[in-house]
Design a protein around this motif. Structure first.
Motif: not given
Ligand SMILES: [Zn+2]
Length: 423
Positions: A87-90, A92-115
């Motif tokens: 939990i601690d490690r996650v 610390l690795k969590r995306a901090g700013d809005d742009q980084a969060i958005a980029a991570s979610v977009r990557r997740g959406i692409d991977l979810a669609r691919a699935g």
């Protein structure tokens, strides 16, 4: 509009609600299913384009009822053996700013669609509304659960954050995109009972993590152990936090009874809970690979009780949890959860298909027919490869293989195929 009709002929067409034909056919008109079943029953409508997929199982888009798309930038990481350390490690690795969060979610959406994902129950970490914006922009329907934390005297802040976000969302236009904001009290060790009660009263879908680890059971019973240590280290412990001498499910009973929760994991459940979960219409979001990744249930404990839950009338749907726990870096897919359970437990493929489609749709408040082959709007159709020369049932073959699925009918544009927020 003419000329949009397509006749898809496949080795098998199948959904969780009893449509099954091998060989089979689906006639679609744009993003709508006109008919599905045996080829002779559907015939060859004039003017329809024909697509032949003799080595494919055609099935509806899938529902991932519990994922964390905003952790996708981290990618798969092996588990070190210590939950609190993880939990601690996650954190610390969590995306901090809005742009980084958005980029991570977009990557997740692409991977979810691919699935092959048609609908998601996505946990928006750190109470961010960035994920719902990204889901909306991508046209991925479902629920974005705003995750909140608040124990002891901090519960009021969490309740305010949830209430304000729900109010803001309900004022928005464009609510016909099949995407809703939900409430996501994180877990019984990180949110107090008042937060749960308030979440249950908001009139939106609610999801939480529940009975995931033995550390959680210890914390709720005795207010001690590694999770108490974590709260103290984070500086959020106060003297209003006390031992409940109860199992987390019993501790949250008031809130769970008040609205149908989506409860992720439930790795540690007593006999008496099965009937309660059925009565409360709780949906269990079982994430089999994530449970295995963390080593749950631990040796000496009963294996995960999803089949007993189903027998007791509990709705069990499939989730993936985050990409961190998965062995498929190229996709986020509940088909891989079906495969995992089929291989480990020999679970009936039709039971697994229901867990991966309609059970999740109902839990997310969507029209379950979107993820069947019933005539009407569809959240998309998938093709999964099998070997027509192999006498084994095509769906079982798909569960034995590891091929990715491919979309043969794309999910309908926002607003066209999805149910509104009040259904
Ligand atoms: Zn989770």
């Amino acid at each position: 509009m003419g000329g949009r009709r397509t006749l898809i002929r496949a080795g098998l067409v199948v959904d969780a609600e009893g449509c099954r034909a091998g060989p089979g056919a689906v006639l679609v008109d744009g993003p709508r299913i006109v008919a599905a079943g045996a080829p002779a029953a559907i015939g060859r409508p004039s003017g329809a384009r024909t697509v032949d997929l003799p080595d494919a199982v055609v099935l509806p888009g899938l529902v991932n009822v519990h994922c964390h798309l905003d952790l996708s930038h981290i990618g798969p990481v092996p588990f070190g053996g210590d939950f609190v350390d993880w939990i601690d490690r996650v954190r610390l690795k969590r995306a901090g700013d809005d742009q980084a969060i958005a980029a991570s979610v977009r990557r997740g959406i692409d991977l979810a669609r691919a699935g092959g994902t048609a609908l998601v129950g996505d946990i928006a970490g750190a109470g961010s509304r960035i994920p719902i914006g990204e889901l909306r922009a991508a046209g991925l329907a479902g629920v974005s659960f705003l995750e909140v934390f608040g124990v002891g005297r901090r519960q009021g802040n969490a309740i305010r954050a949830l209430t304000e976000a729900v109010k803001f969302e309900s004022n928005r236009d464009g609510s016909q995109d099949g995407l809703r904001l939900g409430a996501g009290p994180h877990a019984p060790y990180s949110c107090g009972i008042d937060v749960y009660r308030a979440a249950a009263e908001l009139g939106v879908p609610v999801a939480t993590h529940l009975a995931e680890s033995l550390e959680e059971l210890q914390f709720i019973r005795a207010a001690e152990g590694p999770l108490a240590g974590l709260l103290k280290r984070l500086g959020v412990w106060d003297e209003t936090i006390f031992a409940h001498q109860a199992h987390p499910i019993d501790y949250l009973a008031d809130a769970l009874r008040a609205t149908p929760f989506i409860a992720a994991h439930l790795n540690y459940v007593e006999d008496r809970h099965l009937e309660l979960l059925a009565d409360w219409r709780t949906t269990v979001a079982y994430c089999p690979r994530a449970s295995a990744y963390f080593g749950h249930p631990q040796p000496g404990r009963s294996p995960h009780r999803y089949r007993q839950m189903l027998e007791a009338g509990v709705s069990v749907a499939l989730g993936t949890d985050s990409l961190i726990c998965l062995d498929t870096p190229d996709r986020i897919s509940v088909l891989d959860e079906m495969r995992f359970l089929y291989r480990r437990d020999g679970t009936d493929p039709m039971t697994l298909l229901r867990m991966a489609t309609t059970a999740g749709a109902v839990a997310l408040g969507a029209d379950p027919s979107l993820v069947t082959l019933a005539p009407g709007p569809t959240a998309g159709l998938l093709a999964a490869t099998f070997d027509p020369h192999n006498p084994l049932d095509p769906l079982r073959q798909v569960l034995q293989r590891d091929d990715p699925v491919r979309w043969i009918v794309a999910p309908a544009p926002a607003g066209e195929s999805q149910t509104g927020p009040t259904t």
